[in-house]
Write an enzyme that holds these catalytic residues in place. Sequence first.
Site, PDB file in Angstrom:
ATOM      1  N   ASP A   9       0.732  -1.275   0.025  1.00  0.00           N
ATOM      2  CA  ASP A   9      -0.038  -0.118   0.006  1.00  0.00           C
ATOM      3  C   ASP A   9       0.640   1.156  -0.073  1.00  0.00           C
ATOM      4  O   ASP A   9       1.686   1.266   0.810  1.00  0.00           O
ATOM      5  CB  ASP A   9      -0.847   0.030   1.141  1.00  0.00           C
ATOM      6  CG  ASP A   9      -2.145   0.976   1.107  1.00  0.00           C
ATOM      7  OD1 ASP A   9      -2.024   2.171   0.593  1.00  0.00           O
ATOM      8  OD2 ASP A   9      -3.244   0.394   1.123  1.00  0.00           O
ATOM      9  N   ASP A  10       0.494   2.245  -0.743  1.00  0.00           N
ATOM     10  CA  ASP A  10       1.428   3.624  -0.807  1.00  0.00           C
ATOM     11  C   ASP A  10       1.284   4.461   0.150  1.00  0.00           C
ATOM     12  O   ASP A  10       1.851   5.418   0.616  1.00  0.00           O
ATOM     13  CB  ASP A  10       1.151   4.113  -2.222  1.00  0.00           C
ATOM     14  CG  ASP A  10      -0.524   4.693  -2.303  1.00  0.00           C
ATOM     15  OD1 ASP A  10      -1.317   3.951  -1.889  1.00  0.00           O
ATOM     16  OD2 ASP A  10      -0.526   5.645  -2.974  1.00  0.00           O
ATOM     17  N   ASP A  53      -2.890  -3.226  -2.443  1.00  0.00           N
ATOM     18  CA  ASP A  53      -3.751  -2.095  -2.936  1.00  0.00           C
ATOM     19  C   ASP A  53      -3.834  -1.714  -4.298  1.00  0.00           C
ATOM     20  O   ASP A  53      -3.081  -2.381  -5.030  1.00  0.00           O
ATOM     21  CB  ASP A  53      -3.077  -0.745  -2.211  1.00  0.00           C
ATOM     22  CG  ASP A  53      -3.983   0.285  -2.328  1.00  0.00           C
ATOM     23  OD1 ASP A  53      -5.257   0.227  -2.622  1.00  0.00           O
ATOM     24  OD2 ASP A  53      -3.359   1.422  -2.356  1.00  0.00           O
ATOM     25  N   MET A  55      -4.841   1.532  -6.094  1.00  0.00           N
ATOM     26  CA  MET A  55      -4.302   2.688  -6.524  1.00  0.00           C
ATOM     27  C   MET A  55      -3.179   3.114  -5.779  1.00  0.00           C
ATOM     28  O   MET A  55      -2.843   3.625  -4.821  1.00  0.00           O
ATOM     29  CB  MET A  55      -5.589   3.752  -6.007  1.00  0.00           C
ATOM     30  CG  MET A  55      -6.976   3.444  -6.533  1.00  0.00           C
ATOM     31  SD  MET A  55      -6.867   3.421  -8.402  1.00  0.00           S
ATOM     32  CE  MET A  55      -6.637   4.792  -8.858  1.00  0.00           C
ATOM     33  N   ASP A 330       7.009 -50.252  13.171  1.00  0.00           N
ATOM     34  CA  ASP A 330       7.413 -51.400  12.955  1.00  0.00           C
ATOM     35  C   ASP A 330       6.313 -52.394  13.250  1.00  0.00           C
ATOM     36  O   ASP A 330       5.722 -52.382  14.467  1.00  0.00           O
ATOM     37  CB  ASP A 330       8.755 -51.951  13.631  1.00  0.00           C
ATOM     38  CG  ASP A 330       9.163 -53.372  13.180  1.00  0.00           C
ATOM     39  OD1 ASP A 330       9.698 -53.437  12.199  1.00  0.00           O
ATOM     40  OD2 ASP A 330       8.820 -54.057  13.948  1.00  0.00           O
ATOM     41  N   ASN A 338       4.023 -64.398   8.775  1.00  0.00           N
ATOM     42  CA  ASN A 338       4.704 -65.241   7.590  1.00  0.00           C
ATOM     43  C   ASN A 338       4.791 -66.674   8.016  1.00  0.00           C
ATOM     44  O   ASN A 338       4.439 -67.400   7.065  1.00  0.00           O
ATOM     45  CB  ASN A 338       5.864 -64.577   7.214  1.00  0.00           C
ATOM     46  CG  ASN A 338       5.605 -63.314   6.288  1.00  0.00           C
ATOM     47  OD1 ASN A 338       4.522 -63.032   5.850  1.00  0.00           O
ATOM     48  ND2 ASN A 338       6.413 -62.445   6.546  1.00  0.00           N
ATOM     49  N   ASP A 347       1.299 -60.280   3.002  1.00  0.00           N
ATOM     50  CA  ASP A 347       0.904 -59.160   2.262  1.00  0.00           C
ATOM     51  C   ASP A 347      -0.363 -58.494   2.494  1.00  0.00           C
ATOM     52  O   ASP A 347      -0.587 -57.400   2.423  1.00  0.00           O
ATOM     53  CB  ASP A 347       1.077 -59.679   0.835  1.00  0.00           C
ATOM     54  CG  ASP A 347       2.285 -60.092   0.351  1.00  0.00           C
ATOM     55  OD1 ASP A 347       3.414 -59.617   1.253  1.00  0.00           O
ATOM     56  OD2 ASP A 347       2.529 -60.715  -0.570  1.00  0.00           O
ATOM     57  N   GLU A 373       8.748 -54.725   7.184  1.00  0.00           N
ATOM     58  CA  GLU A 373       7.731 -54.391   7.740  1.00  0.00           C
ATOM     59  C   GLU A 373       7.624 -53.085   8.506  1.00  0.00           C
ATOM     60  O   GLU A 373       6.884 -52.689   9.267  1.00  0.00           O
ATOM     61  CB  GLU A 373       7.145 -55.302   8.885  1.00  0.00           C
ATOM     62  CG  GLU A 373       8.237 -55.525   9.927  1.00  0.00           C
ATOM     63  CD  GLU A 373       9.230 -56.538   9.543  1.00  0.00           C
ATOM     64  OE1 GLU A 373       9.832 -57.415  10.459  1.00  0.00           O
ATOM     65  OE2 GLU A 373       9.282 -56.878   8.351  1.00  0.00           O
TER      66      GLU A 373
END
Length: 458
Positions: A9-10, A53, A55, A330, A338, A347, A373
Site C-alpha cells: 500500500d502506498d 492495494d 491505486m 514396525d 509369515n 501381504d 514391515e
Amino acid sequence: MTARILVVDDIEANRSLLQTRLTAEYFDVLTAENGQQALDRCAETSVDLVLLDIMMPGIDGFEVCARLKANAATSHIPVVIVTALDEMADRVRGLEAGADDFLTKPVNEMQLLTRVRSLLRLKMLTDELRLRAVTARDIGLEELFRSGGENAFDRPQVLVIDDRKASFDKLATTLRSHVALSHADAPQKGVLQAAEGNYDCIFVAAKFANFDSLRVCSQLRSLDRTRFAPIILVADAEDETLIGRALDLGVNDYIVRPVDPNELIARLRTQVRRKRYHDGLRDDVAASIEMAVTDGLTGLHNRRYLDTHLETLVARAESRGKQLSLLITDLDRFKAINDAHGHDAGDDVLREFARRLRINVRGMDLACRYGGEEFVIVMPDTPPDVAEEVAERLRTQIEADRFRIGNGEQMIDLTISVGVTSLRHAQGQDGKTLLKRADEALYEAKSAGRNRVVSKAA
C-alpha cells in the site's frame, strides 16, 4: 498457522494498520509501498500471501497481480486485493487479473482473518504438490508440470445444491451458457450426487429449509471424492458470521446475493483454474513416479522417494523456522505371521496396515514403506507433542481392530511399535539424522516390550 504475508500500500497508515492486525495473529509481515517494490519482494524472498492495494503510483495493483500470476515462480501465491474501490467492474477486473479475493476498505477484521487463513491453507496444499513434483524431477524423472489451467474454463462440470427453485434459477440463468450444470434440490441428495460425480465446482446455498448448510460443506470436505472440489457458498449480506465459519471449514469462496453475473463467472473461473492446476500436478506426479518411487504392494511411497524428499522437507523447515516430526513404525512379530500363515497373509496385513496409515495422517504428510514391515511418516508443521498423539492414536487403532487374512476368512491380532523424533533447528540436522534418532526410539520401544510409542528428542 504461521506464514509470511506481504502488505502492499502506498499509504503508510494503511500498511501499519494491516501489519498490526496480522502481527497480533502471529503472522510474519513484510511491507511494500509501491508495485515495483512488491514485485521485488516476491522475487527476493518466500511470500505466502499478498495483500495488495490497487491505486498506487507507477505500477497499479491490477498490473502487479497480473505479473505475479504470469510468473511461474509466483503464480501460486494467493493475492487478495484490498482497496477503497467498490465498483463491481473493479472487483471483476481484479479477479480476472488473477486475484484470489477482493476486500474493500475499511477492512472488516473477521473477513480479513478468515480469508487469510483459508487462502493460506490452500497455499500449503499447493506448495506440497509443487514440492513433490520437484522431488520427482530430482530423482531423474521426466518434466512434470503441464500448462496448468490454460483450458480451465472449457465447459466445467458444476453442481448447485439449493432447495429453493427460484434461487437456483437465478444462478442457472448465468451459468448455463458457460458450464455443464447440474442441480440437487435437497442437501443430502446433493452430497451424494457430488460424491458420485466429478465436478469442477460445487455451489452450496447458505440456507436450507430443514438442514444446516455448514454440515453440507463439512461432509463434502470429509469425503475422498469431494475433498479437493472447490466449494462456493451462495449467501446473503447478513450471513457474515456463517460465511466466516464456512471459510474455516474449508469452503473456497463465497458470493453474496444479489449475484452479479460477471463476478459470478470470474470467481468460478478462478476456482476451476486452480482445481485443474492442482489436478494436473497430482496426475503428473502420480503418472510419472508410480513405478519409480511407489511401493508396489502397499501403494505408499518407497524408500527411494523418502531419501530424496525428506532432505527437501528438512531443508525447507530449517530455512523457514518451522517444525517437522518423523515417525518410524514396525509391525511387531511380523515374521511369525509369515511363518504361521504364509507370505500371502503377510501381504494382506501390509496392505491393510498401509490403508489404515493413510486414514490416520493428513494429506500434507508423507507416508512411506521404509522396507519390510517398517513404515515412515514425515509430518511437516508438526510439533513433538502432536506427533506423539498421532503415533499413539495409530498404535491404539491397530491394536483394537483385528486384521483379516486369507480372503477375509481368518482374523488375527497385530500390534506395532513406534519411534518418534522432531527437528530441532539449533542443532542443524539433516534427514539422515532424524531417521537415525527415530530408529533409536523404535529400538527402545521394541526392547521395552513392543506395542508402545517412544519419543526421542532430536
